[in-house]
Design an enzyme around this catalytic site. Structure first.
Site, PDB file in Angstrom:
ATOM      1  N   TYR A 117      24.177  -9.827  56.649  1.00 20.68           N
ATOM      2  CA  TYR A 117      23.493  -9.090  57.720  1.00 20.68           C
ATOM      3  C   TYR A 117      22.196  -8.470  57.187  1.00 20.68           C
ATOM      4  O   TYR A 117      21.114  -8.696  57.740  1.00 20.68           O
ATOM      5  CB  TYR A 117      24.434  -8.007  58.243  1.00 20.68           C
ATOM      6  CG  TYR A 117      23.901  -7.224  59.422  1.00 20.68           C
ATOM      7  CD1 TYR A 117      23.860  -7.785  60.703  1.00 20.68           C
ATOM      8  CD2 TYR A 117      23.463  -5.906  59.276  1.00 20.68           C
ATOM      9  CE1 TYR A 117      23.386  -7.059  61.797  1.00 20.68           C
ATOM     10  CE2 TYR A 117      22.991  -5.179  60.354  1.00 20.68           C
ATOM     11  CZ  TYR A 117      22.952  -5.755  61.620  1.00 20.68           C
ATOM     12  OH  TYR A 117      22.480  -5.025  62.695  1.00 20.68           O
ATOM     13  N   GLY A 156      19.758 -11.144  55.941  1.00 19.90           N
ATOM     14  CA  GLY A 156      19.348 -11.945  57.105  1.00 19.90           C
ATOM     15  C   GLY A 156      18.283 -11.204  57.905  1.00 19.90           C
ATOM     16  O   GLY A 156      17.253 -11.766  58.287  1.00 19.90           O
ATOM     17  N   ASN A 198      22.013   3.507  63.882  1.00 19.14           N
ATOM     18  CA  ASN A 198      23.285   3.443  64.622  1.00 19.14           C
ATOM     19  C   ASN A 198      23.164   3.955  66.063  1.00 19.14           C
ATOM     20  O   ASN A 198      22.775   5.096  66.284  1.00 19.14           O
ATOM     21  CB  ASN A 198      24.357   4.277  63.909  1.00 19.14           C
ATOM     22  CG  ASN A 198      24.688   3.730  62.542  1.00 19.14           C
ATOM     23  OD1 ASN A 198      23.826   3.707  61.664  1.00 19.14           O
ATOM     24  ND2 ASN A 198      25.916   3.272  62.360  1.00 19.14           N
ATOM     25  N   ASN A 243      35.612   2.904  67.719  1.00 22.75           N
ATOM     26  CA  ASN A 243      36.941   3.023  67.094  1.00 22.75           C
ATOM     27  C   ASN A 243      37.536   4.418  67.332  1.00 22.75           C
ATOM     28  O   ASN A 243      38.670   4.543  67.803  1.00 22.75           O
ATOM     29  CB  ASN A 243      36.835   2.814  65.576  1.00 22.75           C
ATOM     30  CG  ASN A 243      37.083   1.365  65.188  1.00 22.75           C
ATOM     31  OD1 ASN A 243      37.122   0.478  66.040  1.00 22.75           O
ATOM     32  ND2 ASN A 243      37.236   1.107  63.901  1.00 22.75           N
ATOM     33  N   PHE A 244      36.771   5.462  66.998  1.00 23.20           N
ATOM     34  CA  PHE A 244      37.319   6.832  67.089  1.00 23.20           C
ATOM     35  C   PHE A 244      37.699   7.179  68.532  1.00 23.20           C
ATOM     36  O   PHE A 244      38.743   7.764  68.797  1.00 23.20           O
ATOM     37  CB  PHE A 244      36.307   7.856  66.563  1.00 23.20           C
ATOM     38  CG  PHE A 244      36.161   7.886  65.051  1.00 23.20           C
ATOM     39  CD1 PHE A 244      36.906   7.054  64.235  1.00 23.20           C
ATOM     40  CD2 PHE A 244      35.265   8.781  64.448  1.00 23.20           C
ATOM     41  CE1 PHE A 244      36.757   7.079  62.844  1.00 23.20           C
ATOM     42  CE2 PHE A 244      35.117   8.816  63.066  1.00 23.20           C
ATOM     43  CZ  PHE A 244      35.859   7.966  62.261  1.00 23.20           C
ATOM     44  N   GLY A 246      35.212  10.511  54.233  1.00 25.95           N
ATOM     45  CA  GLY A 246      34.526  10.874  55.481  1.00 25.95           C
ATOM     46  C   GLY A 246      33.264  11.690  55.268  1.00 25.95           C
ATOM     47  O   GLY A 246      32.692  12.220  56.221  1.00 25.95           O
ATOM     48  N   THR A 282      27.350   9.795  55.758  1.00 25.34           N
ATOM     49  CA  THR A 282      26.687  10.218  56.997  1.00 25.34           C
ATOM     50  C   THR A 282      26.063   9.041  57.748  1.00 25.34           C
ATOM     51  O   THR A 282      25.724   8.023  57.155  1.00 25.34           O
ATOM     52  CB  THR A 282      25.563  11.239  56.722  1.00 25.34           C
ATOM     53  OG1 THR A 282      24.486  10.578  56.040  1.00 25.34           O
ATOM     54  CG2 THR A 282      26.059  12.424  55.918  1.00 25.34           C
ATOM     55  N   ARG A 283      25.930   9.248  59.063  1.00 28.17           N
ATOM     56  CA  ARG A 283      25.161   8.349  59.923  1.00 28.17           C
ATOM     57  C   ARG A 283      24.448   9.232  60.943  1.00 28.17           C
ATOM     58  O   ARG A 283      24.857  10.362  61.187  1.00 28.17           O
ATOM     59  CB  ARG A 283      26.071   7.363  60.676  1.00 28.17           C
ATOM     60  CG  ARG A 283      26.791   6.331  59.803  1.00 28.17           C
ATOM     61  CD  ARG A 283      25.855   5.321  59.173  1.00 28.17           C
ATOM     62  NE  ARG A 283      26.590   4.282  58.454  1.00 28.17           N
ATOM     63  CZ  ARG A 283      26.981   4.377  57.182  1.00 28.17           C
ATOM     64  NH1 ARG A 283      26.714   5.463  56.476  1.00 28.17           N
ATOM     65  NH2 ARG A 283      27.625   3.379  56.608  1.00 28.17           N
ATOM     66  N   GLN A 330      24.583   7.523  52.991  1.00 28.02           N
ATOM     67  CA  GLN A 330      23.874   8.402  53.933  1.00 28.02           C
ATOM     68  C   GLN A 330      22.812   7.606  54.670  1.00 28.02           C
ATOM     69  O   GLN A 330      22.303   6.614  54.171  1.00 28.02           O
ATOM     70  CB  GLN A 330      23.213   9.565  53.175  1.00 28.02           C
ATOM     71  CG  GLN A 330      22.348   9.116  52.019  1.00 28.02           C
ATOM     72  CD  GLN A 330      21.724  10.284  51.264  1.00 28.02           C
ATOM     73  OE1 GLN A 330      21.999  11.444  51.546  1.00 28.02           O
ATOM     74  NE2 GLN A 330      20.868   9.974  50.325  1.00 28.02           N
TER      75      GLN A 330
END
Ligand code: NAD
Ligand code: UDP
Length: 310
Positions: A143, A146, A172, A188-189, A205, A208-209, A273
């Site tokens: 990914y 690419g 994101n 998902n969450f 966890g 970060t995003r 991060q």
């Protein structure tokens, strides 16, 4: 205008179709339905300005169009790693086919690039001038590399053939029409908590995003395409940065219910991060996101509540 959207039946592509149809353009939506769903564009199928073409971007195609948005590519790690060779082909051959068409018909072309071009970044937040820290031989490489190669092709077609390009690097993004099974963290969450299942936080966890609500992002796409000040690359994302644990707690609070947070192994090469520096987007696109995570998560929960019930 006549506008081609590759990957138009996917999460982002279907929202882009909606916005462009609302602006009274003719929209050609090209998709092979690998991760996209008919459901996302069902409401447009009878619209006189909308056309659906089932096609794979790795095979050549030809349409008379004024604009091309190239979005075709699976975006969630489980999906792009499912057939990694096909993922690279989609990014690279898809870019070549789209750019060849843009050259032939003199269309302006937008590339949906990604924050993954920065890899596991050592500069924080990430400005467009940062060249990235990418593993070329890992599980995410199909990914990341690419998409990097697609950017290279865009700039070479621009320099060599004068193709009118726009490159946006998307961070994101979440919102309604995410595929509930595609494995990305927000879907998902939310789906896990709506079903009363454990919420799976990978690693401790603390990674970060920075999450952008889909409506904000699409506005950024449109502005990037229709401005004349820069060809990019320009980061398009929300600079609000959260740990995955914070996200899990927010979703739990908003959904209610009995789900517990459980920890699972962190995938290889998972970036530590990620946060966009959006100075260029502010300057050139006069754009910045307006929807806060809490608001956007509520809207997304409403969507999945209906989706999971139906
Ligand atoms: P998505 O998986 O929902 O949409 C991708 C679409 O492309 C799907 O409809 C899929 O069927 C189609 N597609 C895949 N391979 C194809 C092929 N070979 N030929 C034709 N169609 C093909 O993902 P999305 O979130 O809507 O992402 C859209 C684009 O934005 C992707 O290029 C992705 O890399 C990029 N992007 C998304 C995010 C995000 O957070 N959503 C972040 C960075 C970049
Ligand atoms: N993640 C998680 N639980 C999940 C899915 C993802 O903790 O059920 C984490 C993942 O490890 C990553 C972050 O959430 O650190 C974002 O993952 P996603 O797949 O949504 O996107 P990407 O890694 O491509 O940014």
């Amino acid at each position: 205008m006549r506008i081609l959207i590759t990957g138009g039946a996917g999460f982002l592509g279907s929202h882009l179709c909606d916005r462009l149809i609302a602006q009274e353009h003719d929209v050609l939506c090209l998709d092979n339905f690998f991760t996209g769903r008919k459901k996302n564009i069902e409401h447009l199928l009878d619209h006189p300005h909308f056309e659906l073409i089932r096609h794979d971007v790795i095979d050549p195609f030809k349409f008379e169009v004024d604009r091309i948005y190239n979005l075709a590519c699976p975006a969630s790690p489980p999906h792009y790693q499912y057939n990694p060779i096909k993922t690279t082909k989609t990014s690279v051959m898809g870019a070549i086919n789209c750019l060849g068409l843009a050259k032939r018909v003199k269309a302006r072309i937008f590339q949906a690039s990604t924050s993954e071009v920065y890899g596991d970044p050592t500069v924080h937040p990430q400005p467009e001038s940062y060249w990235g820290n990418v593993n070329p031989i890992g599980y995410r490489s199909c990914y990341d590399e690419g998409k990097r190669c697609a950017e290279t092709l865009f700039f070479d077609y621009h320099r060599e053939n004068g193709v009118d390009i726009r490159v946006g690097r998307i961070f994101n993004t979440y919102g309604p029409r995410m595929n509930p099974d595609d494995g990305r963290v927000v879907s998902n969450f939310i789906v896990q908590s709506l079903r009363g299942e454990d919420i799976t936080v990978y690693g401790d966890g603390s990674q970060t995003r920075s999450f952008c609500y889909v409506d904000d992002l699409i506005e950024g796409f449109l502005r990037m395409m229709e401005q004349e000040k820069t060809i990019g690359p320009v980061n398009i994302g929300n600079p609000g940065e959260f740990t995955m644990l914070e996200l899990a707690e927010l979703v739990l609070k908003k959904v209610g219910g009995k789900s517990k947070i459980v920890h699972q192994d962190l995938p290889t090469d998972d970036p530590r991060q990620r946060q966009p520096d959006i100075s260029l987007a502010k300057k050139y696109l006069e754009w910045q996101p307006a929807v806060r995570l809490e608001q956007g998560i509520e809207k997304t929960i409403d969507y999945f509540r209906k989706e999971c019930a139906g």
